[in-house]
Scaffold this active site. Structure first.
Site, PDB file in Angstrom:
ATOM      1  N   HIS A  83     100.328  46.285  41.765  1.00  0.00           N
ATOM      2  CA  HIS A  83     100.998  47.291  43.007  1.00  0.00           C
ATOM      3  C   HIS A  83     101.243  48.189  41.436  1.00  0.00           C
ATOM      4  CE1 HIS A  83     101.228  45.206  46.524  1.00  0.00           C
ATOM      5  NE2 HIS A  83     102.206  45.577  46.639  1.00  0.00           N
ATOM      6  N   LYS A 109      93.515  43.519  46.155  1.00  0.00           N
ATOM      7  CA  LYS A 109      94.989  45.028  46.702  1.00  0.00           C
ATOM      8  C   LYS A 109      95.231  46.219  45.803  1.00  0.00           C
ATOM      9  CE  LYS A 109      98.288  45.490  49.025  1.00  0.00           C
ATOM     10  NZ  LYS A 109      99.654  45.542  49.319  1.00  0.00           N
TER      11      LYS A 109
END
Lengths: 216, 216
Positions: A83, A109
């Site tokens: 992130h 991700k």
């Protein structure tokens, strides 16, 4: 888990049909968990049959690679995530991050914060290239101007979508799209004839059953 | 007009509320009009009050620049368009095409055929850059894999959407999205807080009135 009350107790009493992705973030990754016991709690969650995936941060995987095998022994698949809440890395950096995530887990991700629309295109292009390279990748550009990437990321190969279950403005962050609407957007922009084999493999685990009653 | 029966007669009896974009393509631009009289017929259409825009091909504008002023005297705005039904030009070429279209008209429109998803990203990036440069641009990646650009082109600055009015599979080409669905997609992905001034200027002319009954 870091935002839930007594998440392990909730898992014990869970009798829903949806498989679960378990996550337990500390403050460095946008969460509220204390470092003390954070991974132990996540590990405890991974023992439950309903937990099909565990999301572990790339930084955690890198620092404590040995835990990954232990999680796998609990029969969960691993989403390795990165992130960036402030910027979008350059394309070559983001590509390297996805490669690293894919090296540790089953799904790579990334969630980035776009400062402008060239950043959202970077995210989509990186997803496209990772998918072409055979990686199961998932990606989101956060915030308002990245919102559309949640709707069309699948076109570029993104294997996971994230949506608040309830159609309640107060419950979700800028750019998030509630589940009922997101599903309609994905269905409307799905490319007929695309090879969905890899998407279907993921869907077997985590798709929302059609009988789930959606708000709206 | 090239696919309509007696388009001028239809314009004479038109009493709808929607302003009209008039186009009369020959075979080089995907249409059926003969060269003989093609522009005269388009010019006749531009005299009608209901015709707010005329779409003229870049190649036509370039070869016969003098007609543009004559069209303007009929109180229409000009969409200057370029179509590539087989490929997507490289980013610098496509940018130059948009610049040329913008030099001749009010809206620069490009429709390209993507061979893969890097081409759809090229289209979106060119729209983004043109918009940043203050150009009113519109763009579509045709075909199945370009379909999502119709839904989210507006995020990157595209000022026009194209959709079949009827929700009838037989009536539209691969990648086209029927009007009711396209509107929902655009509304769902619209960025709150975007400066809509330029979009609104176009909408004053060509938006679909909300009282129009849409199928589905």
């Amino acid at each position: 888990m870091d935002k839930a009350e007594n998440p392990i107790e909730q898992l014990e009493s869970y009798d829903g049909e949806l498989p679960i992705i378990a996550t337990n973030r500390n403050q460095w990754f946008g969460g509220k968990a204390r470092d003390q016991g954070r991974l132990d709690t996540l590990f405890a969650a991974s023992r439950f049959d309903d937990v099909a995936y565990v999301d572990i941060e790339l930084e955690t995987a890198r620092a404590k690679e040995w835990i990954l095998e232990e999680f796998r022994e609990n029969d969960v698949r691993l989403i390795i995530s990165h992130h960036d809440f402030e910027t979008t890395p350059d394309e070559d950096v983001l590509t390297a991050i996805i490669d690293q995530c894919a090296g540790y887990g089953d799904i790579a991700k990334v969630a980035v914060y776009p400062k402008d629309l060239s950043d959202t295109l970077t995210l989509l292009d990186v997803l496209r290239e990772a998918t072409e390279a055979g990686i199961d990748a998932a990606g989101i550009a956060m915030g308002e101007i990245g919102s559309h990437t949640r709707a069309i990321g699948h076109v570029y190969g993104s294997k996971l979508g994230y949506a608040p279950l309830l159609d309640d403005d107060s419950e979700y962050a800028p750019g998030q799209i509630p589940l009922g609407k997101l599903r309609a957007l994905v269905e409307s922009t799905r490319i007929a004839g695309t090879n969905l084999e890899r998407i279907e493999a993921v869907e077997d685990d985590v798709t929302v059953p059609s009988e789930l009653t959606l708000p709206n």
